[in-house]
Every structure is written in C-alpha cells, then in structure tokens.
Design a protein around this motif. Structure first.
Motif, PDB file in Angstrom:
ATOM      1  N   SER A  81       0.543  -1.784   0.323  1.00 36.04           N
ATOM      2  CA  SER A  81       0.131   0.037   0.127  1.00 36.04           C
ATOM      3  C   SER A  81       1.243   1.519   0.132  1.00 36.04           C
ATOM      4  N   GLY A  82       0.624   2.451  -0.672  1.00 35.45           N
ATOM      5  CA  GLY A  82       1.187   3.644  -0.579  1.00 35.45           C
ATOM      6  C   GLY A  82       2.539   3.304  -1.426  1.00 35.45           C
ATOM      7  N   GLY A 107     -11.036   5.168   5.882  1.00 32.65           N
ATOM      8  CA  GLY A 107      -8.932   4.844   6.305  1.00 32.65           C
ATOM      9  C   GLY A 107      -8.989   3.841   4.681  1.00 32.65           C
ATOM     10  N   LEU A 108      -7.776   3.500   4.354  1.00 35.04           N
ATOM     11  CA  LEU A 108      -7.506   2.590   3.496  1.00 35.04           C
ATOM     12  C   LEU A 108      -6.860   1.253   3.873  1.00 35.04           C
ATOM     13  N   TYR A 109      -7.695   0.485   3.740  1.00 37.69           N
ATOM     14  CA  TYR A 109      -7.314  -0.972   4.397  1.00 37.69           C
ATOM     15  C   TYR A 109      -6.020  -1.983   3.242  1.00 37.69           C
ATOM     16  N   LEU A 148      -3.668   0.047   8.107  1.00 36.06           N
ATOM     17  CA  LEU A 148      -4.644   1.059   7.975  1.00 36.06           C
ATOM     18  C   LEU A 148      -3.918   1.947   7.760  1.00 36.06           C
ATOM     19  N   SER A 149      -4.756   3.139   6.731  1.00 38.06           N
ATOM     20  CA  SER A 149      -3.600   4.156   6.378  1.00 38.06           C
ATOM     21  C   SER A 149      -4.712   5.306   6.395  1.00 38.06           C
ATOM     22  N   THR A 168      -7.320  -3.738  -1.540  1.00 38.10           N
ATOM     23  CA  THR A 168      -6.824  -2.604  -0.577  1.00 38.10           C
ATOM     24  C   THR A 168      -9.187  -2.080  -0.136  1.00 38.10           C
ATOM     25  N   ILE A 169      -8.904  -1.894   0.778  1.00 38.24           N
ATOM     26  CA  ILE A 169     -10.368  -1.164   1.104  1.00 38.24           C
ATOM     27  C   ILE A 169     -10.565  -0.166   1.639  1.00 38.24           C
TER      28      ILE A 169
END
Length: 380
Positions: free
Chosen positions: A53-54, A142-144, A89-90, A120-121
C-alpha cells in the motif's frame, strides 16, 4: 594468485544476501560485506513494514510478487523471521462528503492498487472501530490493505545470509571493496590480487554505493543519505493496536511489537555525525512523531518513552524508487540502490529478479522502470 567465483555480491544487506541465496544454486558465490551482515539499513531494532500500500505504481508488480513470497519465507530459509500479516490502515483525517481532494486521491489509489492485485478496501468511520479501536474522532475513513504486515528485518537478512551459506556461498565480513573494474574484477583493501567474477557482479552496498562507484567508474547516482529515527514507547497494560497504522497526511507509522512495546516511525530523521560516521537521535523527532501518533491514535498517550535509534543510514533517490541496472559501460556489473526507506518489503522479489537476470542474461520486465537511463544528465 587471482581468485575467482561465478558471482560476486558486494554488500551484506537484504538485497545482497537474498540475491546470493538464489545465485548459490547456479554457481559459486562470494558475498563481500565491509562490516557485518545486516549492519546497515537492513538491520537494527524494531520491525519493518511489509507493505504494498502507498507504493509508487512502478513498484507494484514487485510488491505483488513479494506478497506471494513473504508468507512461506520463514520455511524456505528455515528461520524465524518474525513475519506477521497484520494488515495496514492508512487513516484519512477529513469529513469531506464529496469525492474531492484527498479523498478522491485515496479512492483512485485503491483502484490502482486493486488493478495490480493488491487488495485495498476503503473503510468508512462506522467500520473503523472494529478494525482498529481507539482511533481519534476526526478520523473519518481509512484505506486498508489486509495483506500488508511487519517483519523482523535483522532476522530476515541474517536468515538469507545463513541460508546462502548453507547452499555453499562464501560469506566474507569485514571485506572492504576498494573498487570494481569493468572486467568484473573486485579489488579488496589489503589484498593484492582481485577476485574475478566469471558471470557477474552485483553492487548492493546501499549507503556506500556512490563512493564505490566513484572509485571504480567515476560516476555517482543521484542519491542522498538519510537516517530515519525509530522511536519506541511502552505501556503498563497492552494497548489494542491490531494493525499497522499510518496516516495519509502525517509522517507517522505505528507498529505493535508485542510485550507492551510500540514502534513509532515514518519520516522523522535523526542527526548524523559526519566526522565519526554515525547517527544520533533527536528529541524533536521523537516529540513530533509521538504527537502525530497520539493525534490519530489517542490511546498511545498512555505510553511512555522507552528508547530511540537513528543509527542506520539509508539512501533516498530523487524520484523515490531504486536504481537497478548495469553500470554504464559494463554488461555484467549490476548496481542496486536508492531504496528510499521502504525497499525491504519488496526485497524478496527484487533479489529473485536480479538473480534470474544474472543467471540467464535476460532482464525481467518488472525491473525495467528502475533503469539508470532515467538519470541521464544527472550522473557525474
């Protein structure tokens, strides 16, 4: 007497050790480390995030492959590497109702990551408490990424080196490389005769790569050094930190290391003593990091300072992704550097691809975005 090996690897960090591990099945390997294995950015206290992620879109194919490798890596290496798939989690600190600004960007990021096979949820406020209790009230979504995790980076690097040794690789510590020639000869400090690589050389001594490239080929990559500060806090009672927590707007990342210890990092730097060549911690870096952590996860205000560390130097590239390519003017000397503080997560996939390239002579498409040609005009 001139010594030789099929492959020579310069640098005993995770990329060097992991590449040696793969190469050792296809020929003789010598790994040369100027200090000790995992003595640089691939070692140190705490754990590293193993995240897709990211990431820069150019790294996502490697991240997807790394997702496949990490869960079975401990068995492959016959070692405990402390890998845990805890998810990441972002959080987004916004209550925008319409998909504009930061929210729109994160929605797009989720779509792009999904297209590369990175689950990505987007979690809305009402779903967040079940995932991560104790988040601040102003965290609205949040982006999980459930397949992200954490790992003991020192244990992983040591495990790769030990596994390479079991396969027959010659791992030499305190072996300082003075220069590498275009003829694939590696010259060691205090040793008259070089070691000659019959099939290829990998230079993967991250923080030391530019001085070596300068001595050897008269060039430098556009990299700059930095030493991130890792901060550790503890609590009397265990805090319910269930996942790797970060923020889309703050340079902070929070990891639960177990035994009531929590690691806070994510972008604050330590100082560096150029004369003595070592890093040192800064109180301001801890204060800012702790403030940001408490802002998104207030339960951390119950924790107290334990220790900090800023001893490990990394290299940052100007576009945030590594350079993995042949040294200009050579066809069997590969350089790999500029991990920008987040290369550990993709290292198993990177090493696999580099080793396959050195063995077959065919460069994988996943490595093409990291070509040195993008630095034309910037290399000395």
């Amino acid at each position: 007497m001139t010594l030789s090996a099929d492959y020579i690897v310069v640098g005993g960090g995770v990329v060097g050790a992991a590449t040696a591990f793969h190469l050792a099945l296809s020929g003789s390997v010598v790994l040369l480390e100027g200090h000790t294995i995992a003595s640089g950015a691939s070692g140190g206290p705490g754990k590293r995030g193993v995240r897709a992620s990211g990431r820069d879109i150019r790294e996502l194919p490697l991240a997807q492959r790394a997702y496949e490798l990490w869960p079975t890596l401990a068995d492959t290496l016959e070692a405990d590497i402390g890998y845990e798939r805890v998810g990441r989690l972002s959080v987004l600190e916004t209550d925008e109702a319409s998909p504009t600004g930061q929210t729109a960007f994160e929605v797009l990021r989720a779509e792009v990551q999904e297209s590369f096979g990175i689950p990505t949820i987007i979690k809305e406020a009402q779903e967040l408490d079940d995932l991560q209790p104790g988040l601040a009230k102003h965290v609205k979504r949040g982006l999980y990424c459930p397949l992200d995790g954490i790992v003991d980076h020192t244990a992983t690097t040591m495990a790769f080196a030990n596994a390479a040794k079991r396969r027959g690789a010659d791992i030499q510590e305190h072996a300082w490389v003075e220069r590498v020639s275009a003829e694939d000869a590696v010259h060691l400090r205090g040793q008259r005769d070089p070691i000659v690589a019959k099939k290829g050389v990998l230079i993967a001594c991250n923080a030391h790569i530019n001085p070596l490239l300068q001595r050897s080929f008269g060039l430098s990559l556009p990299l700059y050094p930095f030493n991130p500060q890792m901060n550790f806090v503890t609590s009397k009672e265990p805090l319910p930190i269930n996942t790797l927590v970060s923020s889309s707007s703050r340079p902070v990342e929070i990891k639960n290391l177990g035994n009531h210890v929590y690691m806070i990092s994510g972008g604050r730097m330590g100082g560096w003593n150029e004369k003595e060549d070592h890093g040192y911690t800064l109180d301001t870096s801890f204060d800012l990091n702790y403030r940001d952590a408490c802002a998104i996860l207030p339960i951390l205000s119950q924790a107290t300072f334990l220790h900090a560390n800023a001893s490990r130097q990394c290299t940052q590239s100007y576009d945030g992704i590594p350079t993995i390519d042949c040294v200009p003017g050579t066809n069997k000397v590969i350089m790999a550097a500029g991990w920008s503080g987040h290369g550990f997560a993709i290292s198993p996939a990177v090493a696999e691809a580099i080793a396959a390239w050195m063995i077959t002579g065919e460069k994988s498409q996943v490595l093409e975005p990291f070509n040195v040609d993008r630095w034309k005009g910037m290399m000395e």
